[in-house]
Each structure stands twice: as structure tokens, then as C-alpha cells.
Design a protein around this motif. Structure first.
Motif, PDB file in Angstrom:
ATOM      1  N   SER A 188       0.840  -1.193   0.000  1.00 33.37           N
ATOM      2  CA  SER A 188       0.000   0.000   0.000  1.00 33.37           C
ATOM      3  C   SER A 188       0.877   1.246   0.000  1.00 33.37           C
ATOM      4  N   VAL A 189       0.467   2.215  -0.772  1.00 32.96           N
ATOM      5  CA  VAL A 189       1.184   3.479  -0.809  1.00 32.96           C
ATOM      6  C   VAL A 189       0.180   4.596  -0.550  1.00 32.96           C
ATOM      7  N   LYS A 190       0.466   5.393   0.449  1.00 36.22           N
ATOM      8  CA  LYS A 190      -0.415   6.518   0.730  1.00 36.22           C
ATOM      9  C   LYS A 190      -0.002   7.698  -0.132  1.00 36.22           C
ATOM     10  N   LEU A 191      -0.946   8.171  -0.930  1.00 40.70           N
ATOM     11  CA  LEU A 191      -0.677   9.278  -1.842  1.00 40.70           C
ATOM     12  C   LEU A 191      -1.642  10.412  -1.543  1.00 40.70           C
ATOM     13  N   VAL A 192      -1.104  11.605  -1.471  1.00 39.77           N
ATOM     14  CA  VAL A 192      -1.961  12.750  -1.178  1.00 39.77           C
ATOM     15  C   VAL A 192      -1.948  13.708  -2.362  1.00 39.77           C
ATOM     16  N   LEU A 193      -3.116  14.262  -2.688  1.00 38.07           N
ATOM     17  CA  LEU A 193      -3.239  15.225  -3.776  1.00 38.07           C
ATOM     18  C   LEU A 193      -3.318  16.627  -3.205  1.00 38.07           C
ATOM     19  N   LEU A 194      -2.501  17.514  -3.743  1.00 42.16           N
ATOM     20  CA  LEU A 194      -2.527  18.887  -3.265  1.00 42.16           C
ATOM     21  C   LEU A 194      -2.562  19.819  -4.462  1.00 42.16           C
ATOM     22  N   GLY A 195      -3.111  20.993  -4.274  1.00 40.65           N
ATOM     23  CA  GLY A 195      -3.137  21.961  -5.353  1.00 40.65           C
ATOM     24  C   GLY A 195      -4.271  22.944  -5.161  1.00 40.65           C
ATOM     25  N   GLU A 196      -4.193  24.036  -5.917  1.00 42.78           N
ATOM     26  CA  GLU A 196      -5.204  25.070  -5.819  1.00 42.78           C
ATOM     27  C   GLU A 196      -6.575  24.534  -6.215  1.00 42.78           C
ATOM     28  N   ALA A 197      -7.612  25.235  -5.803  1.00 44.81           N
ATOM     29  CA  ALA A 197      -8.971  24.860  -6.173  1.00 44.81           C
ATOM     30  C   ALA A 197      -9.120  24.825  -7.691  1.00 44.81           C
ATOM     31  N   ALA A 198      -9.885  23.886  -8.184  1.00 45.21           N
ATOM     32  CA  ALA A 198     -10.308  23.821  -9.582  1.00 45.21           C
ATOM     33  C   ALA A 198      -9.190  23.543 -10.580  1.00 45.21           C
ATOM     34  N   VAL A 199      -8.072  23.003 -10.116  1.00 52.01           N
ATOM     35  CA  VAL A 199      -7.034  22.616 -11.073  1.00 52.01           C
ATOM     36  C   VAL A 199      -7.292  21.218 -11.612  1.00 52.01           C
ATOM     37  N   GLY A 200      -8.212  20.501 -10.998  1.00 55.33           N
ATOM     38  CA  GLY A 200      -8.593  19.188 -11.520  1.00 55.33           C
ATOM     39  C   GLY A 200      -8.040  18.012 -10.726  1.00 55.33           C
ATOM     40  N   ILE A 209      -2.315  24.376 -16.245  1.00 56.31           N
ATOM     41  CA  ILE A 209      -1.364  25.017 -17.177  1.00 56.31           C
ATOM     42  C   ILE A 209      -1.919  26.314 -17.770  1.00 56.31           C
ATOM     43  N   THR A 210      -3.200  26.577 -17.543  1.00 58.98           N
ATOM     44  CA  THR A 210      -3.770  27.829 -18.053  1.00 58.98           C
ATOM     45  C   THR A 210      -3.814  28.896 -16.968  1.00 58.98           C
ATOM     46  N   ILE A 237       9.498  11.276   0.910  1.00 62.03           N
ATOM     47  CA  ILE A 237       8.281  11.366   0.089  1.00 62.03           C
ATOM     48  C   ILE A 237       8.615  11.603  -1.391  1.00 62.03           C
ATOM     49  N   VAL A 238       7.890  10.912  -2.269  1.00 66.02           N
ATOM     50  CA  VAL A 238       8.042  11.099  -3.719  1.00 66.02           C
ATOM     51  C   VAL A 238       7.010  12.137  -4.153  1.00 66.02           C
ATOM     52  N   ILE A 239       7.493  13.201  -4.755  1.00 62.98           N
ATOM     53  CA  ILE A 239       6.579  14.276  -5.151  1.00 62.98           C
ATOM     54  C   ILE A 239       6.526  14.357  -6.675  1.00 62.98           C
ATOM     55  N   ALA A 240       5.313  14.376  -7.216  1.00 64.18           N
ATOM     56  CA  ALA A 240       5.134  14.575  -8.645  1.00 64.18           C
ATOM     57  C   ALA A 240       4.438  15.907  -8.867  1.00 64.18           C
ATOM     58  N   LEU A 241       5.033  16.716  -9.734  1.00 64.92           N
ATOM     59  CA  LEU A 241       4.396  17.978 -10.125  1.00 64.92           C
ATOM     60  C   LEU A 241       3.618  17.713 -11.412  1.00 64.92           C
ATOM     61  N   VAL A 242       2.349  18.060 -11.394  1.00 66.15           N
ATOM     62  CA  VAL A 242       1.493  17.726 -12.530  1.00 66.15           C
ATOM     63  C   VAL A 242       0.784  18.976 -13.038  1.00 66.15           C
ATOM     64  N   GLY A 243       1.035  19.310 -14.310  1.00 67.25           N
ATOM     65  CA  GLY A 243       0.310  20.401 -14.953  1.00 67.25           C
ATOM     66  C   GLY A 243      -0.897  19.813 -15.668  1.00 67.25           C
ATOM     67  N   ASN A 244      -2.066  20.080 -15.160  1.00 68.89           N
ATOM     68  CA  ASN A 244      -3.269  19.480 -15.718  1.00 68.89           C
ATOM     69  C   ASN A 244      -3.903  20.409 -16.760  1.00 68.89           C
ATOM     70  N   LYS A 245      -4.876  19.880 -17.447  1.00 64.31           N
ATOM     71  CA  LYS A 245      -5.637  20.581 -18.493  1.00 64.31           C
ATOM     72  C   LYS A 245      -4.791  20.798 -19.747  1.00 64.31           C
ATOM     73  N   SER A 246      -3.946  19.823 -20.053  1.00 67.15           N
ATOM     74  CA  SER A 246      -3.107  19.959 -21.245  1.00 67.15           C
ATOM     75  C   SER A 246      -3.951  19.945 -22.509  1.00 67.15           C
TER      76      SER A 246
END
Lengths: 511, 283
Positions: free
Chosen positions: B13-25, B95-96, B119-128
Motif C-alpha cells: 500500500s502506498v499513501k498518496l496525497v493530492l494537493l493543489g489550488e482549487a479547480a485545477v482538476g 497550465i492555463t 516522500i516522492v513528489i510529482a508535479l502535474v500540470g493538468n488541463k493539457s
């Protein structure tokens, strides 16, 4: 998102200690609008777990604002040689998760079925507490056994253990077995109301062992240690010790051979608290840290309460729940005080965590008892040390954490703790330690419904009694949480739904 | 059916947390990953959500326990609880919306300061899908292999991106919308054909490299790169921290290495506890 003040909250919970967090869990599927605040910047209240840095900040807070928390006189000690770098030195702050109120959880505790039926147990990791050790006077024996050399005697906690024990004479074994059989029999008869013959249990436990079973004196302390009694032997009534020794014995084997109690990885109660809060957050509860409840007043003509928060906002709520330290309390509760310490040791202390039976998990915890007579004087209460290995996630590999507790507050209690820890870990180095006085309740709560409503608070304000100082999780806490849950749910309360939920996994939940 | 082959593979099991501004997806990414679904006008997440999804690697199966936080959470009170003991974090920006990258950088800094050291951190630009270059498709190159090392992103998407514009008009860079102040999230498909990108791949990738983050541009809407993000994270989690289910590495990042396997200390509460509950308490 609308403002806090625009919502009529069904309940405002103040504080994120274990009691409030289990309530949060209980309310997580209720559809109630819940505002959960904590005056602290961290979760867990008196069950919180800290990094080194956070522990230092907590110490400053305790000393600056005593009477605002159930803690006093906190102090960090760092031996001068522990800041050297290299093998066996203190790791960075975040390598540690140190629990303020570690408790072991017996396999038969009602907490465990509750965590299972509420489905949150999957977010927790449990580990075994294996051996119970009693520190005996170094007997000058020519024993080559390493434990004996350390003055540690492993308490037999099963028939197999008793037979295998080389320290007990055959005659003593016989009396011990008679006592254990008696306890086992009483267990089976507990089903009915006819609890065998009436026993006189008002005498002290050692007196009981001697007069009823002729159990020799050298076995009194070991048997007493299984009760986790924090009072001196002569002050521990048989009526208190016997059910607890029974609990200990009946818990062994429930989740696997060789152990009867558990600890929750990553800091115990703190982790369980956060799991409860997360469940409520998933269910739509709103969380605000660093914000306490300052005043509660009745809204004229309405059955609502106006709750003034420390951030200046005043929210409206049907119910308010907290503890004496999280609410504007009209009275100071009666509390007992104990001295506690947390010590980081530069050794894994592997000898404390032997596998206790074939096929059993490697224990991550152990209990070490120093009878009063072993440290100070006859008649002193015992010192309890809960040893946690690095498997608990509380310290780095190669180190261990010792949690100490003794029912004598102040400098004398701390002297006893310090001396017990030094005896236990010698010759390993102590890297860091924290000492504090903790306030709480020593006895069980009789009437949960009454306990949460008393103390002169307004109607619809529930106040949890002070946290238990028991070294094992106090099942009475679940009754207290249920009592508040009933009060908040009112007519909607269905007891079979209390902390009993369907799986929430594999689906996206938006409140 | 999942399967005799998988059954022999170790599962963690890997615990993964999602973080980011509102409405980024954030929730949309998870919904795509877990259910392969997309909702056009998804309601904001209120508190937070918990989902699980398995990810099968050649040598092991990773079960992600995904904690989806609410980006609009005003009180910053939930996040610390979510990234506690997390082994992976997905920090999402839009990304917009340049401000969302700023917020993402704040999250990365907070994680580096407060979360488990390993911790492994992935930076993700959504809405490509809203970018005309839509160059993110080949970002998956960075995760396709077994490496997936943090800070080793794939080839530069901007130079090769035009090759992959299936279903898009691919008008090329269109600066018309730049600075217009319109809210890209509310743009229709028609608008998406123009270029709403305001954060260049190069800028975000440079930052990700500096901070040793995994980096991807994704579209929860089209599904582009979504699975790849999670696979890359699964590959980047050190084997040593997988031993005891989640987070054996929280201490030093090396706990478990050479130590006693944490699995040996785990007590399984599952079915047993249910059974004993019925037996009643003996004391």
C-alpha cells in the motif's frame, strides 16, 4: 465556500484528542453539519505525537500556558554528547514521532471491533506488544542468562511460559497454576450472573495471592505488572487487579500466538485521532486548527448556541462538544497527576522484543516494570516503561523510544523515571529526553451519560471528562463517545449504527 | 481474475496525497485514474475524499490509497493531516493559470519542510487539452521505463509535441487569448482549440528538475498521461519503504533497509477482529 458564521452547525467539536476524534468518526456518516476546531496548531490534543522540533514548541507552550492544557512542567534534556554527528547520534527532527500519551490496546478492547466496523482500521497499522518484564534486584546469581544479568525477569503469561520458566520453583509453579486456573474458570463463569462463590476482593492483591493461593512473594510483582496497576502493591485492591490480570491473559492469542496487546504504528492515539478526523473530513466536516472556543452563550428564543471562536468569529451551533481544556470551563476538574518521560535511546534494545511464540509477529513494544522497592523505597508506586522499537515508525533504525510513567508527580517522580530508564538502557546512550507532568483521571467513569453532561455547562454542551491515565486504552472512552453521539443525534440515534459503516472505498465521495 | 499471476507478486500500500489550488482538476485526475471517467462540471470537493486503486508493475502490485484534499479549503487545517506519513504526493496546477503553479510551489516547499523525508513528489500540470501544442503526450516517455527517477523528465515536449495532437485542431501557438483575463476553466471545447496555455512546459520542468520532482502534463479530460503519472510514482517509491505497507521510510528514508522486515511486525486486524467482536469480551 460559505462562511463559518453563515452556517447553522449541528455540532461544533472543540479539540482533536482521542475522545473528540472518535466522536468525529462516529459522526462522519451522519449527514450532520460539523465544525471541528482545535486551539492547537496540531492534531491529537493530549494524545498528540511530535517531531523533536514540535516537541520543543510544545514544551514552550505548556510552560507558557499552564492550566490551559492537561500538562505541566515540561522540559527537554539533551545530553551534551548526543549532538555529535555520526553513528548513534540524534537524527533530524522529523525522523521522530513521539507520543505524549502512549497506550497499549488489549486484543479484547472494544476499540478494535469499533475500528473494524467503522472501516478505518485499514488506514492504521497495528503491531504487537510482546513481553512484560519486571526489574528484579540483581540476585547475585551465577546465572549466565543475559536478561538475568540485566536484572530483567520476563513475566510468564501463559501456561507454556510458566512450565518453561526456570526461575520459578516447582512448588511455586503449582500455586501459580492454581491461581491462573481460578482466573480462567472465573472467565467462563462470567457469562452467567452466578459468579462462583463471593470472594473478598477488598484486600490488597498481594494479600489475596498469599491468603487464597499461597502464591510466593517473588511472584507478586510479576503478576501485579500484568494489571498495569500504577499504585503500590499494598494500595492495589484485588478487586482492581484481578479483572485486569484476567483481561491480560484472555487477550493473548486473539490476533496470533504469543501476544495479547497492540500498539498503533506512528504514535498510537495520535494516529487514531487523525484517522477519525480524516473520516469526518471525507464526510464533509470542516476543520480549523489554531482556533479555539472562547465563549458559549444561548441565542435568545432559539435552541441554538452562539459559539465565540478565538479567531473573532461567532458561529451558531446546536451542540458544542469538548473537554475542560477545550471549552470555557466553569470549573476545574479533579485530576490526578503523574510524571511522564519520553527518552530516545541510541540502541535498538533488541533483547526487549524477542519473538514470544512460534509464528508470532516480531513485537514492536514491550512493558518493563520497576517495582517501587527496586528504585526508591518499599511502598512507592512502580515505574512503568513502555519500550517501542524503530518498527513503530517513532524513531530511526538502530534507536528506540522509552515512554515512562510513575504515579508520583514532580521532581521525585522524575528522579525515579530517570533512574529506571538509565538502569534499563545501560550501557546505551540516551540521546534526548522529555519530562512532563500529565493530568488526568485515574479511575474509570461509572455513568458515561452523566459524566459528559455534568460540570455546570449549558444544555447541549457536552464535556468529556479528563483523559484516562491508564497505560492501556480505557474502553470507557467508547461509552463516553457513544453518550455524546446519542446526545447530538437525538431521535436519530440508532445504537446499531454507532461506528458501524459500510465500505466507502472504491467510490468517489463528495459530501 | 486478477489473477494467479498477480497473486504471487508482492503487494504494497502506498499513501498518496493530492494537493493543489482549487479547480485545477485534482479530483478529476483521480476519477480518471480510478474509474477512467471524466465529469465536465464536477462539483468542488468539500472535505476530502478517499479512494483506492491498484497499479500493477512488473515485479509488484502497488495499492494506492489516494487522499484527495479540497483545494478550496480555507483553513489550511486538513493538509498536514493528509500528508502525514504519505509516501507520495501529487501536486497539481493548471497550465492555463500561472497562479496555480505558484500555489503548487508553496505546496512543494511545505512538503519538503514538513512531510516524511523520503516522500516522492510529482508535479502535474493538468488541463493539457487546453493547450494547442498539446505537447504532453510524450512526457510518458519518462515513466514508461522502469526507472522513473525523480528529476529525470522525458524529452522536451515543446519540440516534439505537434506530433501528438489527435482530436485537436492544432492551430499552433495562438497568443490571442494571452492576457485576455478570461477564465480558461470555463472555456468550451471551441476555445480549447485555441491556446489557453499560460505556463510553459519548460518553466515548470526546470522548476521540477531543480526540486527533484517527477514532472508531467496531463489531461484528466482526455486521459492523456494520467495513468503514466501514477505508474511513475509507483516506480519511484523505493523498495525499502514498501516493506511494511505504507511508509516504512518515514523516519529517515532508509528505515527498513537491512532491518527487520516491517511485514514481520504487522498484526492483521481484519477478519479476526470481526470474529472476536462476536465472541464478546471475556473480562
Amino acid at each position: 465556500m460559505e462562511s463559518l458564521t453563515e452556517t447553522l452547525w449541528d455540532v461544533t467539536i472543540s479539540g482533536t484528542g482521542l475522545a473528540q476524534s472518535l466522536l468525529a468518526l462516529a459522526l462522519s456518516r451522519s449527514g450532520k453539519k460539523v465544525l471541528h476546531v482545535d486551539k492547537n496548531k496540531y492534531y491529537g490534543g493530549s494524545e498528540a505525537a511530535f517531531s523533536l522540533q514540535e516537541a520543543q514548541e510544545w514544551v514552550d507552550l505548556v510552560n507558557a500556558e499552564s492550566s490551559q492544557m492537561p500538562f505541566e512542567d515540561a522540559q527537554v534534556y539533551i545530553p551534551s554528547d548526543s549532538t555529535e554527528t555520526g553513528v548513534g547520534s540524534l537524527s533530524p527532527s522529523r525522523a521522530y514521532t513521539l507520543a505524549l500519551s502512549p497506550q497499549l490496546i488489549y486484543s479484547r478492547s472494544q476499540l478494535l471491533p469499533t475500528l473494524v466496523s467503522s472501516k478505518v482500521y485499514r488506514q492504521l497499522e497495528f503491531q504487537a506488544v510482546g513481553s512484560w518484564w519486571v526489574h528484579a534486584h540483581a540476585g547475585g546469581s551465577r546465572d549466565t542468562d543475559a536478561d538475568a544479568l540485566r536484572g530483567l525477569y520476563r513475566v510468564p503469561s501463559s501456561r507454556e511460559d510458566v512450565f518453561a520458566d526456570e526461575m520459578i520453583t516447582t512448588k511455586s509453579k503449582r500455586t501459580l497454576m492454581r491461581f491462573l486456573r481460578h482466573i480462567g474458570k472465573a472467565q467462563q463463569e462470567d457469562q452467567g450472573p452466578s459468579d462462583a462463590e463471593e470472594e473478598d476482593l477488598s484486600m490488597s492483591f498481594p494479600e489475596y495471592l498469599t491468603s487464597r493461593f499461597q502464591v510466593p512473594e517473588e511472584l507478586h510483582e510479576p503478576l501485579l505488572s500484568l494489571s498495569l496497576s500504577q499504585d503500590a502493591p499494598q494500595q492495589t485492591p484485588a478487586s482492581f487487579a484481578i479483572p485486569r490480570v484476567k483481561r491480560h491473559l484472555a487477550s493473548i492469542g486473539v490476533f496470533g500466538a504469543g501476544f495479547g496487546s497492540l500498539l498503533a504504528k506512528w504514535g498510537g492515539g495520535s494516529e487514531i485521532s487523525q484517522v477519525g478526523c480524516r473520516a469526518l473530513a471525507v464526510g464533509g466536516g470542516v476543520y480549523v486548527l489554531n482556533t479555539g472556543v472562547q465563549a458559549i452563550s444561548k441565542v435568545a428564543d432559539l435552541a441554538h448556541l452562539a459559539v465565540e471562536l478565538s479567531n473573532g468569529e461567532t458561529v451558531t451551533s446546536r451542540h458544542v462538544v469538548g473537554s475542560h481544556w477545550d471549552l470555557p470551563s466553569p470549573s476545574t476538574p479533579d485530576c490526578q497527576k503523574v510524571a511522564r518521560s519520553i527518552t530516545i535511546v541510541a540502541s535498538p534494545l533488541d533483547h526487549l522484543f524477542p519473538v514470544t511464540a512460534e509464528g508470532s509477529p516480531i513485537p514492536s513494544g514491550a512493558v518493563v516494570v520497576f517495582p517501587g522497592s527496586a528504585l526508591g523505597q518499599e511502598g512507592d508506586p512502580p515505574v512503568y516503561l513502555l519500550a517501542h522499537s524503530s518498527e513503530t515508525g517513532e524513531c530511526p533504525l538502530g534507536q528506540s523510544v522509552i515512554y515512562g510513567s510513575v504515579a508520583i508527580p514532580g521532581p521525585r517522580g522524575h528522579t525515579l523515571l530517570e533512574s529506571a530508564v538509565e538502569k534499563l538502557v545501560h550501557p546505551a546512550r540516551i540521546l534526548w529526553s522529555l519530562r512532563y507532568t500529565q493530568l488526568g483521571r485515574a479511575s474509570a467513569v461509572d455513568d458515561a451519560a452523566q459524566a459528559v453532561q455534568s460540570s455546570g455547562f449549558a444544555e447541549n454542551v457536552f464535556c468529556f471528562p479528563p483523559p484516562s491515565l491508564d497505560l492501556a486504552f480505557d474502553d470507557g472512552l467508547i461509552d463516553l463517545v457513544r453518550a455524546v453521539w446519542r446526545g447530538v443525534m437525538g431521535d436519530e440515534a440508532r445504537d446499531e449504527e454507532f461506528l458501524n459503516f459500510d465500505d466507502r472505498e472504491e467510490q468517489l465521495v463528495d459530501a | 481474475m486478477s489473477d494467479s499471476a498477480n497473486a504471487s507478486k508482492p503487494s504494497s500500500s502506498v499513501k498518496l496525497v493530492l494537493l493543489g489550488e482549487a479547480a485545477v482538476g485534482k479530483s478529476s485526475l483521480v476519477l480518471r485514474f480510478v474509474n477512467n471517467d471524466f465529469q465536465e462540471n464536477k462539483e468542488p470537493t468539500i472535505g476530502a475524499a478517499f479512494l483506492t486503486q491498484k497499479c500493477s508493475l512488473p515485479t509488484r502490485t502497488i495499492k494506492f490509497e489516494i487522499w484527495d484534499t479540497a483545494g478550496q479549503e480555507r483553513f489550511a487545517s486538513l493538509a498536514p493531516m493528509y500528508y502525514r506519513n504519505a509516501q507520495a504526493a501529487l501536486v497539481v496546477y493548471d497550465i492555463t493559470k500561472p497562479s496555480s503553479l505558484t500555489k503548487a510551489k508553496h505546496w512543494v516547499a511545505e512538503l519538503q519542510r514538513q512531510a516524511s523525508p523520503g516522500i516522492v513528489i510529482a508535479l502535474v500540470g493538468n488541463k493539457s487539452d487546453l493547450a494547442s501544442d498539446n505537447g504532453n503526450g510524450n512526457e510518458s516517455n519518462s515513466s514508461g521505463g522502469s526507472g522513473g527517477n525523480p528529476g529525470e523528465p522525458g524529452p522536451d515536449a515543446e519540440t516534439t509535441g505537434d506530433a501528438i495532437s489527435a482530436g485537436q485542431d492544432g492551430e499552433g501557438n495562438n497568443d490571442a487569448i494571452e492576457g485576455s483575463g478570461e477564465n480558461a476553466e470555463e472555456e468550451s471545447d471551441e476555445a480549447a482549440a485555441r491556446d489557453a496555455r499560460k505556463v510553459s512546459t519548460r518553466e515548470a520542468r526546470t522548476y521540477a528538475e531543480e526540486e527533484s520532482l517527477l514532472f508531467f502534463e496531463t489531461s484528466a479530460k482526455t486521459g492523456t498521461n494520467v495513468t503514466e503519472v501514477f505508474t511513475a510514482i509507483a516506480n519511484a517509491i523505493p523498495e525499502s519503504s514498501l516493506k511494511g505497507g505504507r511508509g516504512a521510510g518515514a523516519g529517515t528514508g532508509q528505515t527498513g533497509l537491512g532491518g527487520r522486515a516491517a511485514e514481520d511486525s504487522r498484526v492483521n486486524l481484519g477478519d479476526r477482529a470481526t470474529a472476536t467482536a462476536k465472541e464478546g469480551c471475556a473480562c
